[in-house]
Write an enzyme that holds these catalytic residues in place. Structure first.
Site, PDB file in Angstrom:
ATOM      1  N   GLY A   1      33.643  83.141  22.473  1.00  0.00           N
ATOM      2  CA  GLY A   1      33.939  83.427  23.874  1.00  0.00           C
ATOM      3  C   GLY A   1      33.435  82.328  24.797  1.00  0.00           C
ATOM      4  O   GLY A   1      34.079  81.982  25.783  1.00  0.00           O
ATOM      5  N   THR A   2      32.284  81.780  24.471  1.00  0.00           N
ATOM      6  CA  THR A   2      31.701  80.738  25.322  1.00  0.00           C
ATOM      7  C   THR A   2      32.639  79.527  25.402  1.00  0.00           C
ATOM      8  O   THR A   2      32.933  79.022  26.492  1.00  0.00           O
ATOM      9  CB  THR A   2      30.321  80.317  24.767  1.00  0.00           C
ATOM     10  OG1 THR A   2      29.464  81.461  24.812  1.00  0.00           O
ATOM     11  CG2 THR A   2      29.707  79.189  25.573  1.00  0.00           C
TER      12      THR A   2
ATOM     13  N   ASN B   1      29.280  93.129  30.702  1.00  0.00           N
ATOM     14  CA  ASN B   1      28.505  93.295  29.476  1.00  0.00           C
ATOM     15  C   ASN B   1      27.233  94.114  29.680  1.00  0.00           C
ATOM     16  O   ASN B   1      26.738  94.738  28.754  1.00  0.00           O
ATOM     17  CB  ASN B   1      28.149  91.934  28.866  1.00  0.00           C
ATOM     18  CG  ASN B   1      27.681  90.924  29.886  1.00  0.00           C
ATOM     19  OD1 ASN B   1      28.345  90.695  30.896  1.00  0.00           O
ATOM     20  ND2 ASN B   1      26.531  90.330  29.652  1.00  0.00           N
TER      21      ASN B   1
ATOM     22  N   GLN C   1      34.113  91.811  26.416  1.00  0.00           N
ATOM     23  CA  GLN C   1      33.517  93.137  26.223  1.00  0.00           C
ATOM     24  C   GLN C   1      34.567  94.246  26.214  1.00  0.00           C
ATOM     25  O   GLN C   1      34.289  95.346  25.744  1.00  0.00           O
ATOM     26  CB  GLN C   1      32.475  93.422  27.318  1.00  0.00           C
ATOM     27  CG  GLN C   1      31.221  92.573  27.202  1.00  0.00           C
ATOM     28  CD  GLN C   1      30.376  92.892  25.976  1.00  0.00           C
ATOM     29  OE1 GLN C   1      30.507  93.958  25.354  1.00  0.00           O
ATOM     30  NE2 GLN C   1      29.503  91.973  25.606  1.00  0.00           N
TER      31      GLN C   1
ATOM     32  N   SER D   1      36.442  87.433  21.945  1.00  0.00           N
ATOM     33  CA  SER D   1      35.501  86.935  20.939  1.00  0.00           C
ATOM     34  C   SER D   1      35.476  87.901  19.753  1.00  0.00           C
ATOM     35  O   SER D   1      35.444  89.124  19.946  1.00  0.00           O
ATOM     36  CB  SER D   1      34.104  86.839  21.574  1.00  0.00           C
ATOM     37  OG  SER D   1      33.161  86.497  20.606  1.00  0.00           O
TER      38      SER D   1
ATOM     39  N   HIS E   1      33.145  88.568  17.409  1.00  0.00           N
ATOM     40  CA  HIS E   1      31.967  89.331  16.973  1.00  0.00           C
ATOM     41  C   HIS E   1      31.679  90.559  17.819  1.00  0.00           C
ATOM     42  O   HIS E   1      30.769  91.318  17.521  1.00  0.00           O
ATOM     43  CB  HIS E   1      30.735  88.425  16.852  1.00  0.00           C
ATOM     44  CG  HIS E   1      30.109  87.975  18.137  1.00  0.00           C
ATOM     45  ND1 HIS E   1      28.975  88.551  18.640  1.00  0.00           N
ATOM     46  CD2 HIS E   1      30.452  87.001  19.012  1.00  0.00           C
ATOM     47  CE1 HIS E   1      28.629  87.937  19.765  1.00  0.00           C
ATOM     48  NE2 HIS E   1      29.507  86.986  20.013  1.00  0.00           N
TER      49      HIS E   1
ATOM     50  N   THR F   1      39.758  70.863  12.345  1.00  0.00           N
ATOM     51  CA  THR F   1      40.254  71.713  11.255  1.00  0.00           C
ATOM     52  C   THR F   1      39.837  73.155  11.518  1.00  0.00           C
ATOM     53  O   THR F   1      38.683  73.425  11.846  1.00  0.00           O
ATOM     54  CB  THR F   1      39.692  71.216   9.899  1.00  0.00           C
ATOM     55  OG1 THR F   1      40.118  69.863   9.735  1.00  0.00           O
ATOM     56  CG2 THR F   1      40.172  72.066   8.744  1.00  0.00           C
TER      57      THR F   1
ATOM     58  N   CYS G   1      17.365  87.336  28.508  1.00  0.00           N
ATOM     59  CA  CYS G   1      16.129  86.919  27.856  1.00  0.00           C
ATOM     60  C   CYS G   1      16.400  85.590  27.172  1.00  0.00           C
ATOM     61  O   CYS G   1      17.136  85.522  26.206  1.00  0.00           O
ATOM     62  CB  CYS G   1      15.727  87.963  26.824  1.00  0.00           C
ATOM     63  SG  CYS G   1      14.257  87.503  25.939  1.00  0.00           S
TER      64      CYS G   1
HETATM   65  N1  PLP Z   1      31.593  86.794  27.831  1.00  0.00           N
HETATM   66  C1  PLP Z   1      30.959  87.966  27.765  1.00  0.00           C
HETATM   67  C2  PLP Z   1      31.259  89.014  28.783  1.00  0.00           C
HETATM   68  C3  PLP Z   1      30.019  88.204  26.771  1.00  0.00           C
HETATM   69  O1  PLP Z   1      29.380  89.377  26.730  1.00  0.00           O
HETATM   70  C4  PLP Z   1      29.753  87.181  25.830  1.00  0.00           C
HETATM   71  C5  PLP Z   1      28.727  87.368  24.767  1.00  0.00           C
HETATM   72  O2  PLP Z   1      27.772  88.087  24.924  1.00  0.00           O
HETATM   73  C6  PLP Z   1      30.453  85.972  25.930  1.00  0.00           C
HETATM   74  C7  PLP Z   1      31.360  85.810  26.944  1.00  0.00           C
HETATM   75  C8  PLP Z   1      30.213  84.839  24.963  1.00  0.00           C
HETATM   76  O3  PLP Z   1      30.896  85.059  23.752  1.00  0.00           O
HETATM   77  P1  PLP Z   1      30.399  84.338  22.407  1.00  0.00           P
HETATM   78  O4  PLP Z   1      29.132  84.992  22.001  1.00  0.00           O
HETATM   79  O5  PLP Z   1      31.523  84.578  21.431  1.00  0.00           O
HETATM   80  O6  PLP Z   1      30.249  82.903  22.727  1.00  0.00           O
END
Ligand code: PLP
Length: 385
Positions: A71-72, A150, A178, A198, A200, A237, A324
């Site tokens: 997600g980042t 989140n 989320q 994302s 996970h 890749t 944190c």
């Molecule tokens: N955006 C939100 C709302 C999230 O809660 C998170 C992760 O906690 C992310 C983005 C980041 O995703 P990732 O952990 O896959 O980089």
């Protein structure tokens, strides 16, 4: 770890069996998905299957899905000057809600001086009048608003925001990390231009995600340049095993979504009824639409880190609502944006559930909380005596 209770699903989820099987199978594929031989075509088949599954889960075309490392990275890729909608002008500035994930607050490729922040209400919902004000008069803007928060779980009015942003000639990105797997939504129905997810958070492996682009959008420029993977939008890749696991997790999450939402909503009612037995309990964003699995709460005088440790010692994994990093608990920027003072913003505890959460887990959590809150109140009485 089997006797522990995991109530930190918004941080990450356990791996779904479907995702484990797909990831393990794809790990054994010898081919590179860009190769034309049978081995390469087999790896390609897994990636394209996952692309279709993720596209279906968010209501988009498979060719709109760009796989990333999470997600980042998807947020960082999305937040780019120069994006434009069909026939529109290129965006020159960024407007983000004050309650976004830090990966959005950093602003991607926009300079800090070209970023503005939209305020939220006390219940944590984006103030659309403020958005209108910010859009008025300035150059075309990219706006980024999360579909669900989140920390509080508050669901944002992204469909209304899309209409406002488009009327002003802008582009709307939503962070749906989320929301995926917890509520149903459709990218086309919402009318948004870019969307982040994302793996996970839906039972897939960590380290894989996607940016989904609407039809007719130009950009964003790639962050990583090199090979022509992902239709030249993200070089490198492909992480075939991670992507395969993401596809399987997304499909499984969609299959069980309605039943799982109803069940988890019932569990949350039980949980919140129990929490409210403690005098002074405040449950954030409970007056607005929230993700069904999320409860962010506090009581007067609570220190989040003490509570998280207390829960942990009682065998329950929860998290503090506050960020944190490097071992230092910071007041939650989300709660501060909602108008709560630093003391309250530092005292919130987040409980988040998922598909395998059971009644017994809620009972154990409430039992631990009764003992913790009893001790907390006793020490407060001692300190004020
Ligand atoms: N955006 C939100 C709302 C999230 O809660 C998170 C992760 O906690 C992310 C983005 C980041 O995703 P990732 O952990 O896959 O980089």
């Amino acid at each position: 770890m089997s006797d522990r209770v995991y109530l930190d699903w918004n941080a990450t989820t356990p791996l779904r069996d479907e995702a484990r099987r797909a990831t393990a199978a794809a790990l054994d594929l010898p081919g590179n998905a860009s190769s034309v031989h049978a081995e390469g075509r087999e790896a390609r088949k897994w990636i394209e299957g996952a692309r279709s599954a993720v596209a279906t889960a968010v209501g988009a075309q498979p060719r709109s899905v760009v796989f990333t490392s999470g997600g980042t990275e998807a947020n960082a890729l999305a937040l780019a000057p120069g994006l434009r909608r069909d026939g529109g002008s290129a965006v020159e500035r960024l407007i983000v809600s004050a309650v976004e994930h830090v990966s959005v607050l950093f602003g991607g490729r926009f300079s800090q001086t070209s970023i503005a922040s939209i305020g939220v209400t006390r219940a944590g919902v984006v103030d659309l009048d403020h958005l209108r004000d910010l859009l008025r008069g300035g150059p075309p803007a990219l706006v980024s608003i999360m579909l669900a928060n989140n920390e509080t779980g508050a669901i944002q009015p992204v469909e209304e925001a899309a209409a406002i942003v488009h009327e002003a000639g802008g582009v709307l990105h939503i962070d749906a990390v989320q929301a995926l797997g917890k509520i149903s939504f459709d990218m086309r129905g919402l009318g948004v231009d870019l969307l982040t997810v994302s793996a996970h958070k839906v039972g897939g492996p960590k380290g894989v995600g996607a940016l989904v682009l609407s039809e007719g959008l130009s950009g964003p420029e790639p962050l990583l340049r090199g090979g022509g993977q992902e239709l030249s939008r993200r070089a490198g890749t492909e992480n075939v095993a991670g992507i395969a696991g993401f596809g399987a997790a997304a499909a499984a999450a969609m299959d069980c979504l309605p039943a799982s939402t109803a069940r988890i909503q019932t569990l949350r009612k039980q949980l919140e009824n129990g929490l409210r037995q403690t005098r002074g309990t405040l449950i954030f964003s409970d007056s607005v639409q929230r993700l069904p699995n999320t409860t962010l709460f506090t009581v007067p005088g609570l220190r989040a880190e003490t509570a998280v440790i207390g829960f942990d010692l009682a065998g329950i994994a929860v998290s503090s609502g506050s960020a944190c990093s490097s071992g230092k608990v910071q007041p939650s920027h989300v709660l501060q944006a909602m108008g709560f003072d630093a003391e309250i913003a530092q005292g919130a505890v987040r409980l988040s559930m998922g598909w395998s959460t059971q009644d017994a887990d809620i009972d154990s959590c409430l039992e631990a909380w009764r003992s913790l809150s009893g001790r907390l109140l006793k020490s407060q009485r001692r300190n004020t005596a």
